[in-house]
Design a protein around this motif. Structure first.
Motif, short mmCIF file in Angstrom:
data_model
loop_
_atom_site.label_atom_id
_atom_site.label_comp_id
_atom_site.label_asym_id
_atom_site.label_seq_id
_atom_site.Cartn_x
_atom_site.Cartn_y
_atom_site.Cartn_z
N GLY A 90 0.77 -1.24 0.00
CA GLY A 90 0.00 0.00 0.00
C GLY A 90 0.80 1.28 0.00
O GLY A 90 0.22 2.37 0.11
N GLY A 91 2.12 1.21 -0.13
CA GLY A 91 2.93 2.42 -0.17
C GLY A 91 2.81 3.15 -1.50
O GLY A 91 2.69 2.51 -2.54
N THR A 92 2.79 4.47 -1.43
CA THR A 92 2.79 5.28 -2.65
C THR A 92 4.23 5.71 -2.89
O THR A 92 4.76 6.57 -2.18
N VAL A 93 4.84 5.07 -3.86
CA VAL A 93 6.27 5.24 -4.12
C VAL A 93 6.48 5.70 -5.55
O VAL A 93 5.87 5.15 -6.48
N GLN A 94 7.33 6.69 -5.74
CA GLN A 94 7.65 7.16 -7.09
C GLN A 94 8.46 6.09 -7.82
O GLN A 94 9.15 5.28 -7.20
N ASP A 95 8.38 6.12 -9.15
CA ASP A 95 9.24 5.25 -9.95
C ASP A 95 10.69 5.66 -9.75
O ASP A 95 10.99 6.82 -9.47
N ALA A 96 11.60 4.70 -9.92
CA ALA A 96 13.03 4.98 -9.78
C ALA A 96 13.50 5.84 -10.95
O ALA A 96 13.00 5.72 -12.07
N ARG A 97 14.45 6.72 -10.65
CA ARG A 97 15.06 7.58 -11.67
C ARG A 97 16.53 7.74 -11.33
O ARG A 97 16.92 7.62 -10.17
N LEU A 98 17.33 8.01 -12.34
CA LEU A 98 18.75 8.23 -12.11
C LEU A 98 18.97 9.69 -11.75
O LEU A 98 18.52 10.59 -12.47
N SER A 99 19.64 9.94 -10.63
CA SER A 99 19.96 11.31 -10.21
C SER A 99 21.11 11.81 -11.05
O SER A 99 22.16 11.18 -11.12
N GLY A 100 20.92 12.96 -11.68
CA GLY A 100 22.00 13.54 -12.48
C GLY A 100 23.25 13.84 -11.68
O GLY A 100 24.33 13.34 -12.01
N PRO A 101 23.13 14.60 -10.59
CA PRO A 101 24.35 14.98 -9.86
C PRO A 101 25.06 13.82 -9.17
O PRO A 101 26.26 13.71 -9.25
#
Length: 168
Positions: A122-133
């Motif tokens: 039931g967690g609302t979690v964003q999709d993974a993304r690569l951090s630029g910095p």
């Protein structure tokens, strides 16, 4: 000086306990733990960057792991290495970023699997993304109190991983 170090160490352990408890205990009973999670960093916003920088480097003795200047040369984000694999992320305040703790970085050995596990309960979690910095994989979940937990997987090229590997 020693008292401050003990206080910060105790605070870090306390915060980690809250985070783990928040992730593991759901209404209606406990679930299986999300595997391999650990505290990687705590993010803070400071009113006087230079004063805080001096405090963390000269008083606390933390090493600067990496930092990001803004295009105009002003400091934006600095990561201090507390020990081999724990960091303090410091940024100056802004109208959108008041003084205080901004987030907690929770490291996952497999971020995509962690996201699936958290969504499964039931967690609302964003999709993974690569951090630029930082070159780390990132996602976010917010606890019931509005505290942002930045989920992070350290890639081989991530600045965190490089700092850990160069730790002496």
């Amino acid at each position: 000086m020693h008292g401050i170090a003990v206080y910060l160490r105790t605070l870090t352990i306390f915060v980690a306990g809250i985070v783990v408890g928040t992730l593991l205990i759901q209404p209606g009973g406990a679930q299986e733990p999300v595997s391999g999670l650990r505290l990687n960093h705590v993010g803070i916003a400071v009113k006087d960057y230079d004063e805080s920088f001096n405090f963390y480097t000269k008083v606390m003795g933390f090493k600067v792991a990496f930092k990001f200047p803004s295009p105009d040369g002003k400091p934006t984000t600095t990561y201090f290495q507390i020990n081999r694999d724990t960091f303090l992320e410091m940024a100056p305040t802004s109208p959108q970023l008041p003084v205080g703790i901004t987030h907690m970085g929770i490291e996952s050995p497999d971020l995509k699997n962690t996201i699936v596990q958290l969504r499964g309960v039931g967690g609302t979690v964003q999709d993974a993304r690569l951090s630029g910095p930082t070159k780390a994989l990132l996602s976010n979940i917010t606890d019931p109190n509005g505290i942002r937990l930045e989920l992070v997987e350290l890639t081989p090229d991530s600045l965190h991983k490089k700092a850990e590997e160069s730790w002496k």
